[in-house]
Design a protein around this motif. Structure first.
Motif, PDB file in Angstrom:
ATOM      1  N   TYR A  49       0.651  -1.182   0.048  1.00  0.00           N
ATOM      2  CA  TYR A  49      -0.019  -0.051  -0.105  1.00  0.00           C
ATOM      3  C   TYR A  49       0.911   1.395  -0.051  1.00  0.00           C
ATOM      4  O   TYR A  49       0.552   2.502  -0.744  1.00  0.00           O
ATOM      5  N   ARG A  71       1.085   4.702  -5.953  1.00  0.00           N
ATOM      6  CA  ARG A  71       0.980   5.900  -6.437  1.00  0.00           C
ATOM      7  C   ARG A  71       0.176   6.248  -7.603  1.00  0.00           C
ATOM      8  O   ARG A  71      -0.069   5.255  -8.347  1.00  0.00           O
ATOM      9  N   TYR A  76      -6.141   7.556  -6.054  1.00  0.00           N
ATOM     10  CA  TYR A  76      -6.559   7.485  -4.626  1.00  0.00           C
ATOM     11  C   TYR A  76      -7.652   8.689  -4.712  1.00  0.00           C
ATOM     12  O   TYR A  76      -7.779   9.377  -5.235  1.00  0.00           O
ATOM     13  N   ASP A  85      -9.187  10.650  -2.169  1.00  0.00           N
ATOM     14  CA  ASP A  85      -8.880  11.423  -0.961  1.00  0.00           C
ATOM     15  C   ASP A  85     -10.142  11.655   0.139  1.00  0.00           C
ATOM     16  O   ASP A  85      -9.877  11.640   1.000  1.00  0.00           O
ATOM     17  N   ALA A  86     -11.167  11.975  -0.506  1.00  0.00           N
ATOM     18  CA  ALA A  86     -12.441  12.101   0.396  1.00  0.00           C
ATOM     19  C   ALA A  86     -12.860  10.883   1.096  1.00  0.00           C
ATOM     20  O   ALA A  86     -13.238  11.098   2.149  1.00  0.00           O
ATOM     21  N   VAL A  87     -12.458   9.726   0.582  1.00  0.00           N
ATOM     22  CA  VAL A  87     -12.733   8.560   1.636  1.00  0.00           C
ATOM     23  C   VAL A  87     -11.238   7.852   2.021  1.00  0.00           C
ATOM     24  O   VAL A  87     -11.360   6.690   2.434  1.00  0.00           O
ATOM     25  N   LYS A  88     -10.354   8.580   1.787  1.00  0.00           N
ATOM     26  CA  LYS A  88      -8.822   7.939   2.027  1.00  0.00           C
ATOM     27  C   LYS A  88      -8.654   6.391   1.756  1.00  0.00           C
ATOM     28  O   LYS A  88      -8.223   5.911   2.483  1.00  0.00           O
ATOM     29  N   ARG A  89      -9.043   6.107   0.656  1.00  0.00           N
ATOM     30  CA  ARG A  89      -8.860   4.793  -0.024  1.00  0.00           C
ATOM     31  C   ARG A  89      -8.369   4.706  -1.241  1.00  0.00           C
ATOM     32  O   ARG A  89      -8.639   5.406  -2.352  1.00  0.00           O
ATOM     33  N   TRP A  90      -7.560   3.700  -1.532  1.00  0.00           N
ATOM     34  CA  TRP A  90      -7.138   3.283  -3.010  1.00  0.00           C
ATOM     35  C   TRP A  90      -8.183   2.625  -3.782  1.00  0.00           C
ATOM     36  O   TRP A  90      -8.908   1.578  -3.233  1.00  0.00           O
ATOM     37  N   HIS A 114     -12.135  -1.394  -5.825  1.00  0.00           N
ATOM     38  CA  HIS A 114     -11.418  -1.212  -4.720  1.00  0.00           C
ATOM     39  C   HIS A 114     -10.106  -2.029  -4.725  1.00  0.00           C
ATOM     40  O   HIS A 114      -9.929  -3.270  -5.280  1.00  0.00           O
ATOM     41  N   ASP A 141      -8.474  -2.701  -2.274  1.00  0.00           N
ATOM     42  CA  ASP A 141      -8.545  -3.633  -1.006  1.00  0.00           C
ATOM     43  C   ASP A 141      -8.967  -4.968  -1.515  1.00  0.00           C
ATOM     44  O   ASP A 141      -8.462  -6.048  -0.899  1.00  0.00           O
TER      45      ASP A 141
END
Length: 192
Positions: A22, A26, A59, A61-66, A81, A83
């Motif tokens: 993670y 980039r 990325y 940014d609003a939900v801090k997830r890749w 996702h 994840d």
């Protein structure tokens, strides 16, 4: 340029933990997948590559997830996702960089792929590629249908450094992998 490899595990690409993988992510990086699903194994065997899938990272940014931009048979071109690939995907992963691309290129690549969200998956071209390889038939090319590596190729056409692949048809994951602009960064090996 990333050289051909037979398996991710024996490739010499540095293996990382999930947290390190993670941390290496980039926006705009390609994610190469070596799946253990029946369709993945078929693609890998047919193309002579360990890779059956490719997605592009970004990325949120609003939900801090890749997340990933990808094309799959089930959903066509869509947002997925990261994840899922890290936690649930049955297979190994390689994260690659593209040092020849700059920030404007990454933005253009992601914008071009986002503009294709909801387009269909190109099963027809996959079938015609098999016919081309086995029977030397022409490859069918549709304009608004993509499979995973074709989506990545289309995004790269909007950058200052498009893929060197020139057809016929869309590039396979192996052809993207072997492009001179692709540099392996790290692997997440989950298979035993």
């Amino acid at each position: 340029m990333a050289a051909h490899i037979d398996t991710i595990r024996n490739s010499g690409i540095p293996e990382r933990s999930k947290a390190e993988f993670y941390a290496a992510c980039r926006p705009g990086m390609p994610l190469f997948c070596q799946g253990r699903y029946p369709i993945s194994l078929g693609i890998e065997k047919f193309t002579g590559s360990p890779f059956s899938h490719i997605a592009t990272l970004f990325y949120v940014d609003a939900v801090k997830r890749w997340a990933v931009l990808e094309a799959t048979k089930e959903h066509g071109v869509h947002v997925g996702h990261l994840d899922y690939y890290i936690e649930q995907y049955k297979g190994d992963l390689v994260l690659a960089s593209t040092p020849a691309l700059n920030d404007a290129d990454y933005s253009a690549l992601l914008q071009a792929q986002f503009d294709l969200v909801d387009d269909a998956y190109d099963t027809g071209q996959e079938i015609s590629m098999i016919g081309h390889k086995l029977l030397h038939l022409p490859i069918r090319v549709d304009r608004k249908e993509f499979f995973c590596s074709g989506l990545y190729e289309q995004g790269r056409k909007s950058t200052s450094v498009p893929l060197e692949y020139k057809g016929p048809g869309m590039a396979t994951p192996e052809q993207v992998w072997r492009d001179p602009s692709i540099v392996p960064v790290c692997a997440l090996v989950k298979s035993s």
